[in-house]
Design an enzyme around this catalytic site. Structure first.
Site, short mmCIF file in Angstrom:
data_model
loop_
_atom_site.label_atom_id
_atom_site.label_comp_id
_atom_site.label_asym_id
_atom_site.label_seq_id
_atom_site.Cartn_x
_atom_site.Cartn_y
_atom_site.Cartn_z
N GLY A 17 -7.57 8.99 -1.79
CA GLY A 17 -8.40 8.78 -2.97
C GLY A 17 -9.86 8.76 -2.58
N ARG A 18 -10.68 8.24 -3.47
CA ARG A 18 -12.10 8.14 -3.17
C ARG A 18 -12.34 6.98 -2.23
NH1 ARG A 18 -15.74 9.29 -8.26
NH2 ARG A 18 -16.17 7.09 -7.98
N ASP A 19 -13.22 7.16 -1.28
CA ASP A 19 -13.62 6.11 -0.34
C ASP A 19 -12.42 5.47 0.37
OD1 ASP A 19 -15.54 4.72 1.07
OD2 ASP A 19 -15.65 3.07 -0.38
N ALA A 47 -10.15 3.82 2.90
CA ALA A 47 -10.38 2.97 4.08
C ALA A 47 -11.85 2.64 4.30
CB ALA A 47 -9.81 3.60 5.36
N THR A 68 -2.06 1.58 0.89
CA THR A 68 -2.81 0.68 0.03
C THR A 68 -3.04 -0.65 0.73
OG1 THR A 68 -2.63 -0.70 -1.94
CG2 THR A 68 -0.61 0.25 -1.13
N ARG A 69 -4.18 -1.24 0.45
CA ARG A 69 -4.43 -2.60 0.91
C ARG A 69 -4.86 -3.45 -0.28
NH1 ARG A 69 -9.77 -0.30 2.63
NH2 ARG A 69 -11.34 -1.78 1.94
N HIS A 104 -3.93 3.46 -9.69
CA HIS A 104 -3.18 3.86 -8.51
C HIS A 104 -1.74 4.23 -8.84
CE1 HIS A 104 -6.55 1.61 -6.58
NE2 HIS A 104 -6.58 2.78 -5.96
N HIS A 135 -3.09 -1.18 -9.51
CA HIS A 135 -3.34 -1.21 -10.95
C HIS A 135 -2.96 0.14 -11.54
CE1 HIS A 135 -5.04 -5.18 -10.76
NE2 HIS A 135 -5.85 -4.82 -9.78
#
Ligand SMILES: [Zn+2]
Length: 378
Positions: free
Chosen positions: A282-284, A286, A189-190, A197, A194
């Site tokens: 997850g979606r998209d 990076a 995670t960056r 996640h 919420h």
């Protein structure tokens, strides 16, 4: 760690955890001194600890070429992104000292190769774009014109930005083995976590032994939430909402490349080295802007055989709280329409937080939102 426990965890990529730390050799100060950029310093530290196993140094031409063209190292092992050191000109000697930005020597590189490279082609292949508005492409196009390849030996490590969260791959592997975990899911995670996640990580954790929350703390673009704020968010979230004996929170020292799909594979391989058997995509993942399709970072895993990657990706949809379901859900599990879903855009969330207002509890845990509101006040 006993042999039995070691066998229980997934093997590092290439079979063996690399250790490129060593004593400071004589005469380092007489070598040509080469200051590294922030990203290169992150890569150097990850080479030292084996986070980039099986790499033992910055890439020589044959590895680089095959990685760019085929997502494989010269020996055939999957590898998604170049790990290269850019220099203005080939060095004179067969060794150079690598220094931090202040000129303090950290490592010696045995010069194996110095070669020119094609920025446009690297951008096209690795980032799928040559648009200079893309932060990864902009960095690549701004680099010096030669790559310097060769084995590194790191004798001085940089002070980690979050010492309490600094765990090397050998440390996370010990931590997992001590807890008796065999199947461990890694979460990159960056962003602050919420509810969406939190849900993904908990759904994943339902099927494995443990969870590694592994926030990236290397260089990110300037409009991402600062690492210190994010780390505080993870701390309060884990303290109040996760079982302490099922979760390890540790900092991932990598710099963001924003390479989307290829970076998803690269992130997965790194987490395999940290001892994770599974990795959440997850979606998209990076991604940045709209350079990548929503599912590109999941689809790219089809280009590799599952057994050659080793670590297993776990693909997730966008999640939300559904009032009709009365719980967190995703398009895969909820039959209701958007009116029932609690969804806020990133822009809307930032507006609320900047005003000092808590987003709905179905969207953000109040403890996390308070940390973010406080960071806006500073
Ligand atoms: Zn629903």
């Amino acid at each position: 760690m006993t042999v039995v426990e070691q066998q229980a965890l997934i093997a590092p990529h290439g079979g063996k955890l690399v250790d490129r730390t060593g004593p400071r050799p004589e005469g380092v100060d007489r070598l040509e001194q080469l200051p590294l950029t922030s990203r290169e310093l992150s890569d150097l530290d990850m080479l030292a600890t084996g986070a980039l196993s099986p790499l033992q140094g910055f890439m020589s031409r044959h590895d680089y070429e095959r990685v760019v063209e085929e997502m494989r190292l010269e020996r055939g092992l999957p590898w998604a992104l170049p790990v290269c050191l850019a220099v203005a000109r080939p060095p004179q000697g067969d060794q150079v000292a690598l220094t931090d930005e202040s000129g303090r020597p950290l490592a010696v590189l045995e010069v194996d190769d110095a070669y020119e490279y094609d920025r446009e082609r690297e951008a096209e292949r690795c980032f799928r774009t040559t648009d200079e508005a893309h932060p990864g492409v902009a960095r690549l196009f701004g680099q010096k014109p030669f790559y310097l390849g060769g084995l590194v030996t790191v004798f001085e490590r940089q002070e980690p930005p979050f010492p309490e969260l600094a765990l090397d791959p050998a440390d996370t592997r010990s931590a997992f083995a001590e807890r008796g975990w065999r199947r461990v899911v890694g979460f990159q995670t960056r962003n602050p976590i919420h509810r969406a996640h939190e849900y993904l990580t908990k759904v994943a954790l339902e099927t494995v032994d443990g969870l590694l929350i592994h926030p990236l703390v290397g260089e990110t673009k300037s409009d991402d939430v600062p690492a210190a704020t994010r780390v505080e968010c993870y701390r309060v979230l884990v303290e109040d909402y996760y079982p302490a004996d099922r979760v390890v929170v540790s900092a991932f020292p990598a710099a963001m490349r924003y390479a989307g799909p290829r970076e998803a594979i690269w992130h997965a391989i790194c987490r395999k080295n940290y001892g994770c058997s599974h990795f959440i995509v997850g979606r998209d993942h990076a991604g940045v802007g709209d350079y990548y399709g929503t599912y590109d970072a999941q689809l790219i895993f089809d280009e590799l055989e599952a057994d050659e990657l080793g670590i297993e990706p776990m693909f997730f949809e966008h999640a939300f709280f559904c009032r009709a379901c009365g719980q967190m859900a995703s398009p895969k599990t909820c039959p209701h329409g958007g009116d029932d879903h609690v969804f806020l855009s990133g822009t809307k969330v930032r507006e609320l937080l900047a005003e000092g207002e808590l987003p709905p509890a179905e969207f953000s845990r109040p403890e996390v939102a308070e940390v973010l509101i406080a960071s806006y006040r500073d």
